[in-house]
Design an enzyme around this catalytic site. Structure first.
Site, PDB file in Angstrom:
ATOM      1  N   ASP A   1       0.812  -1.217   0.000  1.00  0.00           N
ATOM      2  CA  ASP A   1       0.000   0.000   0.000  1.00  0.00           C
ATOM      3  C   ASP A   1       0.848   1.271   0.000  1.00  0.00           C
ATOM      4  O   ASP A   1       0.621   2.169  -0.804  1.00  0.00           O
ATOM      5  CB  ASP A   1      -0.931  -0.011   1.218  1.00  0.00           C
ATOM      6  CG  ASP A   1      -1.760   1.254   1.344  1.00  0.00           C
ATOM      7  OD1 ASP A   1      -2.907   1.254   0.875  1.00  0.00           O
ATOM      8  OD2 ASP A   1      -1.246   2.257   1.902  1.00  0.00           O
TER       9      ASP A   1
ATOM     10  N   THR B   1      -5.202   2.568  -0.166  1.00  0.00           N
ATOM     11  CA  THR B   1      -5.153   1.859  -1.443  1.00  0.00           C
ATOM     12  C   THR B   1      -5.592   0.415  -1.273  1.00  0.00           C
ATOM     13  O   THR B   1      -6.352  -0.117  -2.093  1.00  0.00           O
ATOM     14  CB  THR B   1      -3.741   1.918  -2.040  1.00  0.00           C
ATOM     15  OG1 THR B   1      -3.295   3.270  -2.064  1.00  0.00           O
ATOM     16  CG2 THR B   1      -3.725   1.361  -3.444  1.00  0.00           C
ATOM     17  N   ASP B   2      -5.133  -0.242  -0.213  1.00  0.00           N
ATOM     18  CA  ASP B   2      -5.600  -1.594   0.080  1.00  0.00           C
ATOM     19  C   ASP B   2      -7.114  -1.621   0.287  1.00  0.00           C
ATOM     20  O   ASP B   2      -7.822  -2.488  -0.243  1.00  0.00           O
ATOM     21  CB  ASP B   2      -4.929  -2.119   1.350  1.00  0.00           C
ATOM     22  CG  ASP B   2      -3.561  -2.736   1.094  1.00  0.00           C
ATOM     23  OD1 ASP B   2      -3.245  -3.055  -0.060  1.00  0.00           O
ATOM     24  OD2 ASP B   2      -2.808  -2.894   2.066  1.00  0.00           O
ATOM     25  N   LEU B   3      -7.600  -0.683   1.084  1.00  0.00           N
ATOM     26  CA  LEU B   3      -9.029  -0.670   1.412  1.00  0.00           C
ATOM     27  C   LEU B   3      -9.882  -0.431   0.173  1.00  0.00           C
ATOM     28  O   LEU B   3     -10.898  -1.098  -0.035  1.00  0.00           O
ATOM     29  CB  LEU B   3      -9.309   0.396   2.470  1.00  0.00           C
ATOM     30  CG  LEU B   3      -8.652   0.146   3.833  1.00  0.00           C
ATOM     31  CD1 LEU B   3      -8.792   1.371   4.728  1.00  0.00           C
ATOM     32  CD2 LEU B   3      -9.255  -1.075   4.504  1.00  0.00           C
TER      33      LEU B   3
END
Length: 414
Positions: free
Chosen positions: A154, A186-188
């Site tokens: 991320d 970004t991961d989420l």
């Protein structure tokens, strides 16, 4: 704080997800699906499990106030799932995963490109045993392109994908420079986009009987979520710069220091701006032709903003909030998380929940924000202990006997 219970039907109660992902982007997707009622079987490494189990402190505490082995990070992304430990590096473990895939609707994974092919667990291999499988791969850079085989994290993607070039204080002000977001955004967001893609693929499968491979990349997501900033660049040719707590296209839309703290003022139109300066007893700032419209305020922000800052400093935070709420100007405080979870609106919406947990007794979590009237999103199961459901799933889904499960455990397969 509430304990979630419901007898309402589950929107995805007919869906089984085989989740080979770990850390955040993939588990965030599968947690969404679990909240919507899917049976999510989380495959983990025997003895170790998801990396985030060890990403503490803090850890959930037991009844005596002592730390358990369950990191709060892990708890945040794994409610509603069943944990099964399988050594996918072994041939017998690979065979078990293929059997589970045959009983699943969705497979979710976030291994490096090509890694699962070595184990016979890639899309083509699992499609051979379940032709209508929906198979979602989450990687840093996607399944093709010159960066496809790179590992993606991320923080790296926030930098590479442009977010840090527009996040942080202006370079000419104290503290200026690039800044990452406070959570792994970004991961989420990749997990959220993956959720939408999986649901779309399931609808297509239900209509046509055809499964498909979903290729989700953190970099793609980061570039897509630049939204107006990406559009600003593409249509102007000028890379946007950092504005700190200000807005590139709207003025005033930023934080201001009050007499005793800070406040956010978000004037989305000219009428709200006029009400703001009138509330501050500065009607001259509303009459000034330089500030009559938002494009003019953006043009003259370096003149206007210091004048507004001087005006705001004359009152306390609570005075401003009460005053601006009365006249309909969007405003609010900058809360820490203690303030957030004590907020009456957050409490009224039941955002914080409490769930029974085999090690901690009770764990405190944040409920899904998806509120559906007929099929409410519900956490269902607490985040599982490592391997908590191995016997249950092998017995009930694959029909293994207790003796067969014991033999697999004896060989370290599960």
């Amino acid at each position: 704080m509430t304990q979630e219970t419901s007898t309402a039907p589950k929107a995805l109660g007919h869906i089984r997800v085989l989740d080979l992902s770990r850390v955040l982007a993939g588990p965030w997707c599968s947690q969404n699906l679990a909240d919507l009622g899917a049976d999510v079987i989380k495959i983990e490494r025997p003895g170790a499990g998801d990396d985030t189990r060890a990403w503490g402190p803090p850890y959930a505490k037991d009844a005596q106030g002592k730390d358990t082995t369950e990191a709060a990070y892990y708890l945040s992304a794994n409610r509603g799932k069943r944990s099964v430990t399988v050594d996918i590096a072994s041939s017998e473990g690979q065979a078990l995963v293929r059997e589970l895939a045959k009983e699943a609707d969705v497979v979710l994974e976030n291994y490096k490109v090509g890694q699962l092919k070595r184990y016979g667990l890639d899309y083509d291999s699992l499609k051979a045993v379940k032709p209508d499988i929906v198979y979602c791969s989450v990687t840093g850079f996607g399944q093709d392109g010159p960066y496809a085989h790179r590992a993606g994290y991320d923080f790296l993607i926030q930098g590479m994908g442009g977010l840090m070039s527009i996040t942080g204080e202006r370079d000419d002000l104290p503290g200026g420079g690039p800044q990452k977001a406070g959570v792994a955004i970004t991961d989420l967001m990749t997990g959220m986009y993956a959720t939408v893609a999986v649901l779309a693929a399931l609808m297509h499968r239900d209509r046509t009987g055809e499964g498909q491979h979903i290729d989700m990349a953190l970099l793609d997501t980061q570039v897509a979520m630049l939204a107006n900033m990406g559009s600003n660049y593409l249509n102007s040719g000028k890379p946007p710069k950092r504005w700190g707590n200000a807005h590139a296209n709207i003025v005033p839309y930023q934080t201001f220091a009050c007499a005793d703290g800070h406040i956010i003022v978000a004037t989305g139109n000219d009428s709200q701006y006029q009400k703001f300066v009138e509330a501050g007893k500065r009607p001259d700032l509303g009459a000034d032709p330089r500030f009559a419209t938002n494009p003019l305020r953006v043009q003259h922000r370096d003149v206007l903003v210091p004048l507004l800052a001087e005006m705001v400093r004359e009152r306390s935070r609570d005075e401003w909030i009460a005053l601006l709420e009365e006249v309909g100007v969007p405003c609010g405080p900058i809360n820490d998380l203690a303030d957030v979870f004590d907020n009456p609106q957050v409490k009224a919406r039941g955002v914080a929940i409490e769930m029974d947990h085999p090690a901690a007794g009770k764990v405190k979590l944040v409920r899904s924000p998806m509120k559906l009237s007929a099929t409410p999103a519900m956490a269902g199961l607490p985040p599982p202990m490592l391997g908590q459901h191995t016997d249950e799933v092998l017995r009930d889904v694959l029909g293994r006997s207790d003796a067969e499960i014991a033999a697999l455990r004896g060989k370290g397969v599960v």
